[in-house]
Scaffold this motif. Structure first.
Motif, mmCIF file in Angstrom:
data_model
loop_
_atom_site.group_PDB
_atom_site.id
_atom_site.type_symbol
_atom_site.label_atom_id
_atom_site.label_comp_id
_atom_site.label_asym_id
_atom_site.label_seq_id
_atom_site.Cartn_x
_atom_site.Cartn_y
_atom_site.Cartn_z
ATOM 1 N N GLY A 15 0.826 -1.215 0.000
ATOM 2 C CA GLY A 15 0.000 0.000 0.000
ATOM 3 C C GLY A 15 0.850 1.251 0.000
ATOM 4 N N ILE A 18 2.550 1.739 -3.381
ATOM 5 C CA ILE A 18 1.641 2.278 -4.391
ATOM 6 C C ILE A 18 1.522 3.793 -4.234
ATOM 7 N N GLY A 22 2.998 6.222 -7.011
ATOM 8 C CA GLY A 22 2.023 7.069 -7.693
ATOM 9 C C GLY A 22 2.360 8.541 -7.575
ATOM 10 N N PRO A 34 -4.135 6.809 -10.524
ATOM 11 C CA PRO A 34 -5.099 5.758 -10.186
ATOM 12 C C PRO A 34 -4.461 4.767 -9.217
ATOM 13 N N GLY A 35 -5.158 4.424 -8.207
ATOM 14 C CA GLY A 35 -4.661 3.462 -7.238
ATOM 15 C C GLY A 35 -4.095 4.081 -5.978
ATOM 16 N N HIS A 38 -6.566 3.800 -3.135
ATOM 17 C CA HIS A 38 -6.640 2.426 -2.650
ATOM 18 C C HIS A 38 -5.377 2.037 -1.889
ATOM 19 N N GLY A 39 -4.240 2.518 -2.360
ATOM 20 C CA GLY A 39 -2.981 2.215 -1.690
ATOM 21 C C GLY A 39 -2.934 2.772 -0.283
ATOM 22 N N THR A 42 -5.367 0.951 1.966
ATOM 23 C CA THR A 42 -4.811 -0.372 2.298
ATOM 24 C C THR A 42 -3.758 -0.239 3.396
ATOM 25 N N ASN A 86 -7.700 13.683 -4.937
ATOM 26 C CA ASN A 86 -8.542 12.805 -5.744
ATOM 27 C C ASN A 86 -9.910 13.437 -6.015
#
Length: 115
Positions: A15, A18, A22, A34-35, A38-39, A42, A86
């Motif tokens: 996580g 990412i 990113g 993107p991600g 979520h990273g 997580t 975001n």
């Protein structure tokens, strides 16, 4: 329970990787990759789960609560920055991405260097 703890640790590190990857890859054309959301989620959830397991005595050593508190504050700050970037893409500047990358590196350094 040690296996569960180790699995959570791997997911936690993925996580954070990412998020850092990113942020660094998006510096040239600032945006939340993107991600990244979520990273960070997580990393945050698995970190809390690892502290719960360690605090209960089911896995790992008893955690240093001051260290965990500092890491949690940094993780929440990174989460807030990623969520803002975001939800409002115009706020995703190089400064915001630099702050995300710097705070992510700080959190990793705290984990490794604080004994």
């Amino acid at each position: 329970m040690e296996t569960l703890y180790d699995l959570l640790l791997v997911l936690h590190l993925i996580g954070w990787a990412i998020v850092l990857g990113g942020a660094l890859t998006s510096l040239r054309a600032p945006r939340i990759a993107p991600g990244m959301l979520h990273g960070i989620l997580t990393a945050l959830v698995t970190g809390i789960a690892m502290v719960g397991l360690a605090s209960s005595g089911l896995a790992a050593d008893e955690p240093d609560n001051v260290k965990i508190g500092v890491k949690l504050v940094v993780a929440v700050a990174v989460t807030a920055l990623v969520v803002v970037g975001n939800n409002r893409p115009e706020k995703a500047t190089r400064g915001l991405l630099g702050a995300v990358a710097g705070l992510t590196a700080l959190n990793v350094a705290i984990a490794v260097l604080w004994h």
